[in-house]
Scaffold this motif. Structure first.
Motif, PDB file in Angstrom:
ATOM      1  N   PRO A 216       0.813  -1.221   0.000  1.00 49.46           N
ATOM      2  CA  PRO A 216       0.000   0.000   0.000  1.00 49.46           C
ATOM      3  C   PRO A 216       0.852   1.279   0.000  1.00 49.46           C
ATOM      4  N   CYS A 217       2.038   1.189   0.591  1.00 47.87           N
ATOM      5  CA  CYS A 217       2.935   2.349   0.599  1.00 47.87           C
ATOM      6  C   CYS A 217       3.319   2.734  -0.827  1.00 47.87           C
ATOM      7  N   LYS A 218       3.660   1.724  -1.626  1.00 47.51           N
ATOM      8  CA  LYS A 218       4.120   1.965  -2.990  1.00 47.51           C
ATOM      9  C   LYS A 218       2.971   2.263  -3.945  1.00 47.51           C
ATOM     10  N   MET A 219       1.877   1.528  -3.805  1.00 44.88           N
ATOM     11  CA  MET A 219       0.810   1.602  -4.805  1.00 44.88           C
ATOM     12  C   MET A 219      -0.237   2.672  -4.518  1.00 44.88           C
ATOM     13  N   ILE A 220      -0.408   3.061  -3.252  1.00 43.33           N
ATOM     14  CA  ILE A 220      -1.461   4.026  -2.916  1.00 43.33           C
ATOM     15  C   ILE A 220      -0.887   5.286  -2.274  1.00 43.33           C
ATOM     16  N   GLN A 221      -0.076   5.108  -1.200  1.00 44.80           N
ATOM     17  CA  GLN A 221       0.399   6.275  -0.456  1.00 44.80           C
ATOM     18  C   GLN A 221       1.387   7.108  -1.256  1.00 44.80           C
ATOM     19  N   ARG A 222       2.367   6.476  -1.898  1.00 45.64           N
ATOM     20  CA  ARG A 222       3.368   7.234  -2.652  1.00 45.64           C
ATOM     21  C   ARG A 222       2.742   8.082  -3.758  1.00 45.64           C
ATOM     22  N   PRO A 223       1.803   7.554  -4.567  1.00 44.14           N
ATOM     23  CA  PRO A 223       1.166   8.422  -5.573  1.00 44.14           C
ATOM     24  C   PRO A 223       0.411   9.601  -4.947  1.00 44.14           C
ATOM     25  N   ALA A 224      -0.213   9.392  -3.792  1.00 45.68           N
ATOM     26  CA  ALA A 224      -0.905  10.504  -3.121  1.00 45.68           C
ATOM     27  C   ALA A 224       0.091  11.566  -2.672  1.00 45.68           C
ATOM     28  N   LEU A 225       1.249  11.141  -2.184  1.00 47.52           N
ATOM     29  CA  LEU A 225       2.274  12.094  -1.755  1.00 47.52           C
ATOM     30  C   LEU A 225       2.865  12.846  -2.945  1.00 47.52           C
ATOM     31  N   GLU A 226       3.085  12.136  -4.040  1.00 47.20           N
ATOM     32  CA  GLU A 226       3.583  12.791  -5.255  1.00 47.20           C
ATOM     33  C   GLU A 226       2.566  13.802  -5.775  1.00 47.20           C
ATOM     34  N   ASP A 227       1.283  13.459  -5.705  1.00 48.76           N
ATOM     35  CA  ASP A 227       0.218  14.378  -6.118  1.00 48.76           C
ATOM     36  C   ASP A 227       0.219  15.629  -5.238  1.00 48.76           C
TER      37      ASP A 227
ATOM     38  N   GLY B  72      -2.082   4.454   8.529  1.00 48.92           N
ATOM     39  CA  GLY B  72      -2.745   3.927   7.349  1.00 48.92           C
ATOM     40  C   GLY B  72      -2.632   4.899   6.193  1.00 48.92           C
ATOM     41  N   VAL B  73      -3.205   4.499   5.067  1.00 54.57           N
ATOM     42  CA  VAL B  73      -3.168   5.324   3.859  1.00 54.57           C
ATOM     43  C   VAL B  73      -3.935   6.618   4.093  1.00 54.57           C
ATOM     44  N   THR B  74      -3.350   7.730   3.664  1.00 54.10           N
ATOM     45  CA  THR B  74      -3.971   9.039   3.806  1.00 54.10           C
ATOM     46  C   THR B  74      -3.994   9.721   2.437  1.00 54.10           C
ATOM     47  N   THR B  75      -5.098  10.345   2.099  1.00 56.85           N
ATOM     48  CA  THR B  75      -5.240  10.995   0.798  1.00 56.85           C
ATOM     49  C   THR B  75      -4.477  12.323   0.749  1.00 56.85           C
ATOM     50  N   ALA B  76      -4.183  12.751  -0.458  1.00 59.46           N
ATOM     51  CA  ALA B  76      -3.537  14.045  -0.659  1.00 59.46           C
ATOM     52  C   ALA B  76      -4.425  15.166  -0.124  1.00 59.46           C
TER      53      ALA B  76
END
Length: 140
Positions: free
Chosen positions: A61-72, A121-125
């Protein structure tokens, strides 16, 4: 017969309450703590908010969900937010400082070093932007 299950249930409730009180006290201490030393290390310009993103090498989830949100988040607010990924396994003292028990987790730190939020957990941008105080600001 009924006394044993009730005793076990009562013991479970007492343990759960104790853990909850301990976690609440720890969170209060973290939220009132100063992270100015980390701002100086990870964000030396001190003009932007700092987001520490805790992960591990095998966290999907870090790579597939969280990292893209952080990049966004960084793309939408250039110069207003700095994201630094932290391997929780390589920096256990830093993870413990913020009460990180799971990955992904994020810590939002204001430019002055004040801790704004700790997210498990995963957090949105969008949520991170709101915690930083960028929700009312236009994107650049």
């Amino acid at each position: 017969m009924i006394r044993e299950p009730l005793l076990a249930l009562g013991l479970l409730v007492i343990i759960a309450a104790g853990v909850w009180v301990w976690m609440a006290a720890r969170r209060r201490r973290v939220m009132h703590g100063d992270a100015g030393d980390l701002v100086a290390i990870y964000n030396p310009r001190r003009r932007a908010a700092l987001v520490l993103a805790f992960s591990t090498p095998d966290c999907a989830p870090c790579k597939m969900i969280q990292r893209p949100a952080l990049e966004d988040l960084e793309r939408r607010f250039p110069g207003r937010v700095v994201v630094r990924e932290i391997d929780a396994l390589e920096a256990p003292a830093l993870a413990d400082r913020f009460g990180i028990f799971t990955v992904p987790s994020t810590v939002v730190i204001a430019p002055d070093g004040g801790v704004r939020a700790v997210n498990s957990g995963v957090t949105t941008a969008e949520r991170l932007a709101a915690q930083i105080g960028l929700n009312g600001l236009s994107e650049q």
